[in-house]
Design an enzyme around this catalytic site. Structure first.
Site, PDB file in Angstrom:
ATOM      1  N   GLY A  70       0.793  -1.215   0.000  1.00  0.00           N
ATOM      2  CA  GLY A  70       0.000   0.000   0.000  1.00  0.00           C
ATOM      3  C   GLY A  70       0.828   1.268   0.000  1.00  0.00           C
ATOM      4  O   GLY A  70       0.450   2.269  -0.612  1.00  0.00           O
ATOM      5  N   ASN A 147      -7.797   2.626   9.713  1.00  0.00           N
ATOM      6  CA  ASN A 147      -7.065   1.471  10.223  1.00  0.00           C
ATOM      7  C   ASN A 147      -7.082   1.380  11.743  1.00  0.00           C
ATOM      8  O   ASN A 147      -6.837   0.312  12.303  1.00  0.00           O
ATOM      9  CB  ASN A 147      -5.615   1.514   9.735  1.00  0.00           C
ATOM     10  N   GLN A 175      -7.326  -1.181   4.272  1.00  0.00           N
ATOM     11  CA  GLN A 175      -7.909  -1.759   5.475  1.00  0.00           C
ATOM     12  C   GLN A 175      -9.320  -2.297   5.246  1.00  0.00           C
ATOM     13  O   GLN A 175      -9.821  -3.095   6.040  1.00  0.00           O
ATOM     14  CB  GLN A 175      -7.938  -0.717   6.598  1.00  0.00           C
ATOM     15  N   HIS A 197      -1.026  -8.212   2.543  1.00  0.00           N
ATOM     16  CA  HIS A 197      -0.910  -8.903   3.829  1.00  0.00           C
ATOM     17  C   HIS A 197      -2.056  -8.602   4.787  1.00  0.00           C
ATOM     18  O   HIS A 197      -2.201  -9.271   5.799  1.00  0.00           O
ATOM     19  CB  HIS A 197       0.440  -8.592   4.487  1.00  0.00           C
ATOM     20  N   CYS A 320       2.914   0.882  11.878  1.00  0.00           N
ATOM     21  CA  CYS A 320       3.940   1.221  10.885  1.00  0.00           C
ATOM     22  C   CYS A 320       4.932   2.244  11.423  1.00  0.00           C
ATOM     23  O   CYS A 320       5.456   3.065  10.687  1.00  0.00           O
ATOM     24  CB  CYS A 320       3.280   1.759   9.622  1.00  0.00           C
TER      25      CYS A 320
END
Length: 399
Positions: A70, A147, A175, A197, A320
């Site tokens: 992404g 998210n 998401q 993922h 992240c």
């Protein structure tokens, strides 16, 4: 004892179908750009996966560009918007993922932020005013699902406002895809970001969906791969896994929706024992798997450590930031006071979640809460256990 993994919005376990597809692809010899039989076999894997990913996003096969994830999709979208589409300014919601915000800031264009309401939903009136406030060609960036809170955004309405003045819209669906139905055409987005993922594909593969006919400029150049839109030899095994995961996620959308029952079970039990608990975005439409919660006086870092020691994996929001816990930017945008925001954690369920995971999390969270309130953890645990109902596994949950 088996750990309770409840951080599926960060990454979800590799699906068996994706694992099998990756292993099969690893045995295929050939570069998908080669014209011999071996190359054609590799190309078939890529194109079959492209069709599966397109189906999950409600897009056309030719609109899908495979990327490393992404984040790359965001960078590619902003680059193309500036170079090929003549975009002169970016309008970004206050609750976008850090990858989108950073990519926007790195695009070399002015960035303006659209506020959200107390539930974290975009202020469409403010967006309309921003769009009308300049004659420069604009690109709006708005995620489909947050998210952290799981709150769904009014993407179709935002796209309509953008198109009325000749602006375009980039939607981060990383998401949302695989958790709720996604239809590229119905959303009205011009570009759509996807990440493998998050739906059970291996790490390191994603896609940018670009509407047919939209001018496009590649960021990576040097070869003719991805219809000359992203140079570099394709990650055939990862792409094959992405396609298999997309196919499984699309088939499992109805089952995934039943996670709402488990999410609501978490919130109901905690609310019963902790009346001052807060569930962010609860009054808005959310993803079925996500709960973002806190209570006055809690500290997220301490709470995460305690839960981890209890065998429960959750997060303090986006995953992240190299393991760092900072100020919750999304909650700040929602106007949440620091005493509440500092203890916020995100619980996110997934295709492998079980009712036992929920019970374990609730008991562990309440033990920390009880210590803070000066109650005995044993009493809280006993009360929670007494309130349990026998619940079948996810596949048999009733909607």
């Amino acid at each position: 004892m088996k750990r309770a993994y409840m951080d599926h919005n960060a990454t979800t376990p590799l699906r068996p179908e994706a694992r099998a597809a990756v292993l099969r692809a690893l045995d295929v010899l050939g570069n998908p750009s080669s014209i011999h039989a071996e190359g054609r076999a590799a190309r078939a894997l890529v194109e079959d996966a492209r069709a599966d990913v397109a189906a999950l996003a409600g897009a056309r096969t030719a609109e899908v560009i495979f990327t490393s994830g992404g984040t790359e999709a965001a960078r590619l979208a902003f680059h193309s918007a500036r170079v090929a589409q003549g975009v002169e300014r970016l309008i970004v919601s206050a609750v976008e993922h850090d990858a989108v915000l950073a990519s926007a800031e790195g695009a070399g264009l002015p960035v303006e932020i659209v506020p959200v309401d107390g539930n974290g939903r975009l202020d469409l009136t403010a967006l309309k005013a921003l769009l009308a406030g300049s004659e420069k060609r604009s690109l709006v960036a708005l995620m489909l699902a947050n998210n952290e809170t799981g709150v769904l955004q009014p993407v179709a309405e935002a796209a309509r406002l953008a198109h009325e003045i000749g602006a375009s819209l980039l939607c981060d669906a990383v998401q949302a895809v695989g958790k709720v139905p996604v239809d590229f055409d119905l959303l009205g987005a011009d570009m759509l970001m996807l990440g493998g993922h998050k739906i059970g594909a291996p790490l390191g593969v994603g896609a940018l969906v670009v509407r047919n006919g939209l001018p496009f400029a590649p960021l990576a150049v040097g070869g003719g791969q991805e219809m000359r839109r992203r140079a570099g030899s394709e990650n055939v095994s990862g792409i094959a896994g992405f396609g298999a995961a997309a196919r499984a996620a699309l088939a499992g959308l109805e089952e995934f929706a039943r996670l709402t029952a488990l999410r609501d079970r978490i919130e109901a039990r905690i609310a019963d024992m902790a009346p001052d608990a807060v569930f962010f975005g609860r009054d808005a439409e959310r993803l079925p798997n996500t709960s973002y919660l806190s209570a006055p006086g809690l500290d997220a870092e301490t709470l995460l450590m305690a839960l981890d020691l209890d065998g429960v994996a959750v997060s303090a929001g986006a995953a992240c930031s190299s393991g760092k816990i900072g100020r919750p930017r999304v909650l700040e945008a929602m106007g949440v006071e620091w005493d509440i925001a500092r203890g916020a954690i995100r619980v996110s369920l997934g295709w492998s979640s079980e009712p036992e995971d929920v019970d374990r999390f609730v008991e562990s969270w309440l033990r920390v809460y009880a210590r803070l309130r000066g109650k005995t953890p044993a009493t809280v645990s006993m009360n929670v256990t007494a309130g349990r109902r026998e619940t079948p596994r996810l596949a048999a949950l009733e909607s």
